[in-house]
Design an enzyme around this catalytic site. Structure first.
Site, mmCIF file in Angstrom:
data_model
loop_
_atom_site.group_PDB
_atom_site.id
_atom_site.type_symbol
_atom_site.label_atom_id
_atom_site.label_comp_id
_atom_site.label_asym_id
_atom_site.label_seq_id
_atom_site.Cartn_x
_atom_site.Cartn_y
_atom_site.Cartn_z
ATOM 1 N N HIS A 48 0.857 -1.189 0.000
ATOM 2 C CA HIS A 48 0.000 0.000 0.000
ATOM 3 C C HIS A 48 0.893 1.239 0.000
ATOM 4 O O HIS A 48 1.547 1.531 -1.002
ATOM 5 C CB HIS A 48 -0.927 -0.055 1.214
ATOM 6 C CG HIS A 48 -2.089 0.897 1.151
ATOM 7 N ND1 HIS A 48 -2.347 1.722 0.087
ATOM 8 C CD2 HIS A 48 -3.084 1.158 2.052
ATOM 9 C CE1 HIS A 48 -3.444 2.432 0.313
ATOM 10 N NE2 HIS A 48 -3.899 2.121 1.503
ATOM 11 N N HIS A 52 -2.546 -0.064 -12.796
ATOM 12 C CA HIS A 52 -3.456 0.018 -11.652
ATOM 13 C C HIS A 52 -4.750 -0.684 -12.034
ATOM 14 O O HIS A 52 -5.301 -0.456 -13.117
ATOM 15 C CB HIS A 52 -3.739 1.476 -11.280
ATOM 16 C CG HIS A 52 -4.326 1.643 -9.921
ATOM 17 N ND1 HIS A 52 -5.606 1.241 -9.605
ATOM 18 C CD2 HIS A 52 -3.808 2.154 -8.769
ATOM 19 C CE1 HIS A 52 -5.854 1.509 -8.331
ATOM 20 N NE2 HIS A 52 -4.779 2.049 -7.802
ATOM 21 N N ASP A 109 2.409 5.937 -7.490
ATOM 22 C CA ASP A 109 3.639 5.622 -6.762
ATOM 23 C C ASP A 109 4.865 6.077 -7.566
ATOM 24 O O ASP A 109 5.815 6.629 -7.009
ATOM 25 C CB ASP A 109 3.721 4.123 -6.466
ATOM 26 C CG ASP A 109 2.587 3.650 -5.584
ATOM 27 O OD1 ASP A 109 2.353 4.288 -4.543
ATOM 28 O OD2 ASP A 109 1.932 2.661 -5.926
#
Length: 391
Positions: A249, A287, A328
Site C-alpha cells: 500500500h 493500476h 507511486d
C-alpha cells in the site's frame, strides 16, 4: 484496440441481448465509447465484460459475492465520498484532477467531510513527538491522541469537524517535525527545504489533493472498521496509518525505488525483462482501477519532468508491457526532482490520506453500523464436546 470490443462480441461473451448490454453500460457496469471507425456504433471495454461474465458464472450466492468483494470486486458498502468512474477519480462528484489545479488539502478535506468550505478554528495541537524518523513521529502523534480522545459515536457533527481539522494539523506537525502556521503544503515544503516561490510547495499541494482519498482502499477500510466500533477519529486514523504502512500500500514507493535501481544497474530493458521472466511485478506501473492510466499520476507528471533515469524506465515499461505510471511512480519522481527526504512519498501519502480516513470515519459513525463480516472456515473439522467429530 484489443481492449475494446464491438457490441456483438460483448453480447456473445455475456450471453445477453443488446438491450441488456446497453443497460449495463448505462449503469456504469461496462464502460463504452464511440467506435473511431464508425461514431454511430459503440465499443465496450473487454476487461469490464470479462469481469461481468465471471460474476455471472459464479452466480449471485451470498458466499460467492462476498468472496469476490474482497479484492477489487463488488462494492460492499454505501458511501457518498469518493468514486472511480470512467477512468477518473471524483471527490463528492468533483474531478480530483481538476481540484488539484487550485485547491488545498484543507479545502478538499472539508469537501470530503461534506462541509461547506468554511475554515474551522482548530483546538490546541500540542508538541509533536521528537525523533528523526517521519514515519515514527506520525505513528506516535496519532497514538498519543488515540489514547485520550473521546469516542466519535454520538458526538455533535461540528465537534467532529473541529477535531478532524485539528487531527490533520497534528499529523502535519509530526511529519514536518515542528508546529507551524500556514497551509499544509507550505509547511511541508518549508520543512523539506522547498523555497517559497520555487514551485516545489505547489507540486506538494497538487500531490496532497490527488492523494486525499481513493474510495474503499485497504487503509480506508481499516479506518472505517475502527470507526464502526464508535472509536475516536484519531483511533480510526491510526488504523488507517497502520494499514498504509504495508509494502503493498503506502510502502509501494520503496518497491518502486528498487525497480529504478535495477534499471540503473542493468539498463531499463534488461531489468524489465528479468522481472517479467521471473513473474515479478513492475511496481509504479499499472493500476487495477485504471486500465487506461492512473489519472492522479497523469495530473502530477504533467507538471514536471521526471529525472532522466525514471523517464527512461517509464518509456521502457510502456514499450515492453503497455503499462503506464501510477501514482507511486509519480511520487518517487516528484521526490527526486525536489530533493525531498527518502520517506517523503509515504509521508505525503499519509498526510493526504488522513483527510480521507477521517471523512470515512465520520460517515461510518453517522450512517453505518458495526462492520463485522463472517469468516468461511477452512480448518480441520471441529471436535465435539463428546470427543468425536462434529461432522
Amino acid at each position: 484496440m484489443t481492449d475494446w470490443i464491438a457490441a456483438e462480441e460483448a453480447c456473445a461473451r455475456l450471453n445477453v441481448r443488446s438491450q441488456t448490454l446497453y443497460a449495463y453500460a448505462s449503469r456504469g457496469r461496462v464502460a463504452a465509447r464511440p467506435d473511431p471507425a464508425d461514431p454511430r456504433r459503440s465499443l465496450y471495454r473487454a476487461a469490464d465484460v470479462a469481469a461481468l461474465a465471471d460474476r455471472k458464472v459464479r452466480g449471485r450466492k451470498a458466499a460467492a459475492v462476498a468472496a469476490g468483494a474482497i479484492a477489487w470486486g463488488e462494492p460492499v458498502l454505501d458511501s457518498a465520498i469518493t468514486t472511480v468512474m470512467g477512468g477518473a477519480l471524483y471527490y463528492r462528484g468533483r474531478d480530483a484532477a481538476q481540484l488539484a489545479d487550485s485547491q488545498t488539502l484543507e479545502a478538499v478535506a472539508r469537501l470530503l467531510r461534506g462541509g461547506d468550505g468554511a475554515a474551522l478554528k482548530r483546538t490546541a495541537r500540542g508538541i509533536p513527538p521528537a525523533g528523526s524518523d517521519m514515519r515514527a513521529r506520525a505513528f506516535a502523534a496519532l497514538a498519543q491522541r488515540a489514547g485520550v480522545d473521546p469516542p466519535a459515536l454520538g458526538r455533535h457533527p461540528l465537534a467532529l469537524a473541529v477535531e478532524a481539522a485539528t487531527l490533520l494539523d497534528v499529523l502535519t506537525d509530526a511529519v514536518a517535525g515542528a508546529p507551524a502556521s500556514g497551509a499544509i503544503h507550505e509547511r511541508l515544503g518549508q520543512a523539506w527545504g522547498c523555497a517559497r516561490g520555487d514551485g516545489g510547495a505547489d507540486l506538494i499541494r497538487r500531490a496532497l489533493v490527488l492523494l486525499a482519498d481513493h474510495e474503499l482502499n485497504a487503509s480506508t477500510f481499516a479506518a472505517r472498521v475502527a470507526a464502526s466500533t464508535g472509536a475516536s477519529l484519531s483511533a480510526a486514523a491510526l488504523a488507517g496509518l497502520s494499514a498504509l504502512s504495508g509494502p503493498r500500500h503506502g510502502g509501494a514507493g520503496d518497491a518502486m525505488r528498487a525497480l529504478a535501481l535495477e534499471a540503473t544497474q542493468l539498463g531499463p530493458a534488461a531489468a524489465i525483462a528479468a522481472r517479467l521472466a521471473q513473474d515479478r511485478s513492475l511496481p509504479g506501473f499499472g493500476h487495477a482501477l485504471y486500465p487506461e492510466g492512473d489519472p492522479r499520476a497523469e495530473a502530477l507528471l504533467a507538471r514536471f519532468d521526471p529525472p532522466a533515469e525514471l523517464a527512461a524506465l517509464r518509456t521502457a515499461v510502456a514499450g515492453a508491457t503497455g503499462q503506464r505510471p501510477n501514482v507511486d511512480f509519480a511520487l518517487v519522481a516528484l521526490s527526486e526532482v525536489l530533493g525531498l527526504p527518502r520517506d517523503a512519498p509515504f509521508a505525503l501519502f499519509a498526510t493526504a490520506r488522513c483527510a480521507g480516513w477521517i471523512a470515512h470515519a465520520i460517515e461510518q459513525v453517522q450512517t453505518g453500523g458495526l462492520i463485522r463480516p463472517r469468516a468461511r472456515y477452512a480448518g480441520v473439522a471441529p471436535i465435539s464436546s463428546s470427543g468425536g467429530s462434529a461432522n
